[in-house]
Enzyme design. Sequence first.
Site, PDB file in Angstrom:
ATOM      1  N   SER A 280      73.098  11.185  -1.601  1.00  0.00           N
ATOM      2  CA  SER A 280      71.768  10.761  -2.021  1.00  0.00           C
ATOM      3  C   SER A 280      71.028  10.151  -0.833  1.00  0.00           C
ATOM      4  O   SER A 280      71.580   9.350  -0.075  1.00  0.00           O
ATOM      5  CB  SER A 280      71.865   9.701  -3.129  1.00  0.00           C
ATOM      6  OG  SER A 280      70.598   9.081  -3.276  1.00  0.00           O
ATOM      7  N   GLU A 333      60.329  16.127  -7.195  1.00  0.00           N
ATOM      8  CA  GLU A 333      60.267  14.693  -7.501  1.00  0.00           C
ATOM      9  C   GLU A 333      58.979  14.166  -6.874  1.00  0.00           C
ATOM     10  O   GLU A 333      58.895  14.004  -5.672  1.00  0.00           O
ATOM     11  CB  GLU A 333      61.466  13.948  -6.899  1.00  0.00           C
ATOM     12  CG  GLU A 333      62.776  14.230  -7.599  1.00  0.00           C
ATOM     13  CD  GLU A 333      63.904  13.303  -7.160  1.00  0.00           C
ATOM     14  OE1 GLU A 333      63.649  12.361  -6.384  1.00  0.00           O
ATOM     15  OE2 GLU A 333      65.037  13.535  -7.601  1.00  0.00           O
TER      16      GLU A 333
HETATM   17 ZN   LIG Z   1      64.458   9.015  -5.105  1.00  0.00          ZN
END
Ligand SMILES: [Zn+2]
Length: 365
Positions: A280, A333
Amino acid sequence: MKKKLRLKLPFRIILTVLAIILIVTLYFPSRSIYKLMKHDYSLLSSIAIYRADLYDELIKEDYSKTIDKFIRNKDFDIDDYETYLDIEYYDRPNFLTNTKKLLEKKYTIEDINKINAKLSDEFYQKLFDEYIYDIGKYLDVQYFKEENFERYKAYFNGNYEKTILYVNIDLDKEDYTDTTITNEFSNTILINKHHGIGEDFKVPDLTAIASDCTEDENYMSKEAAEAFEKMCRDARKQGYDILANSTYRSLEVQEGTWNYYLNLYGISYNNRYVTKPGYSEHHTGLAVDIKSAHSAVFKNSKEYPWVLENCYKYGFIHRYPESKVSITGISSETWHFRYVGEEIAKYIYENGLSYEEYYAMFLDK
Ligand SMILES: [Zn+2]
């Protein structure tokens, strides 16, 4: 009385004639050789050129280092001198032998020059084993890496540049397999489903974001935190209220998130919507999920277009746009932004690149 040493007349005539013959036979070659040397050829090569009867041909052409180096070599084919005139010289082992073999294999002179310029000694065998008709097209692409050649061939999508770029980005690999792991922090670190962080990875200077730019406690690397605060305050002056929603996440926190959704919805959901711990971008302290102070859905807020248009000025990029899903491997996103520094952010903004593309083009050596 001194006795004068005088040769008899016939003798003098013979000597004179011999002298003239000597001067004529020496003068003309030495003049040609002199001219070849003025043309940059070495003395020995100039003599060899003269003796091979190539003076007239070579004196009118540009100097050829390849001919200069090899004309006296027993493997050099004099008859092919015109070909060698166009072959650029490279100081590398077996240059003449390899070049000869490439010519025999029917590679074009243009391709041979690219091969000699760019490929390693080990790669030649591949070129001898089979005729790679499009090697020149591959070599024209700046980001070509010979160690990826077999992968390029397997992945080939009709466009050499895109094939090379996408394979260098690892798009030919399964997510989370055969990944590159780094423990080294930098503003330009690439983290995605092919590049993860190791257990020793640390963000060196995690800094809390000032309370006027975040609701909860949120941390970023110092430089990124300061850049975000600047963006947040400049935005406010112009009537836009943005806040950091989620920033740095440790490995443990991401593990918790991963397991929570895994138990709730299963692996296929996770593969689509949750990033595996270690992969991530939030581990880097350089990523920020932004929210609007006025709207629950960032995409619908007036802040969203403002951030899209202005974030590069503060060193941020929109990391997962809709148009780049096939490259980033992350569903669109709208809220996720990444600090990379102003210079890179500006380039990415102006050229419409994903960070993976930028990284493969300029940072991945
Ligand atoms: Zn994020």
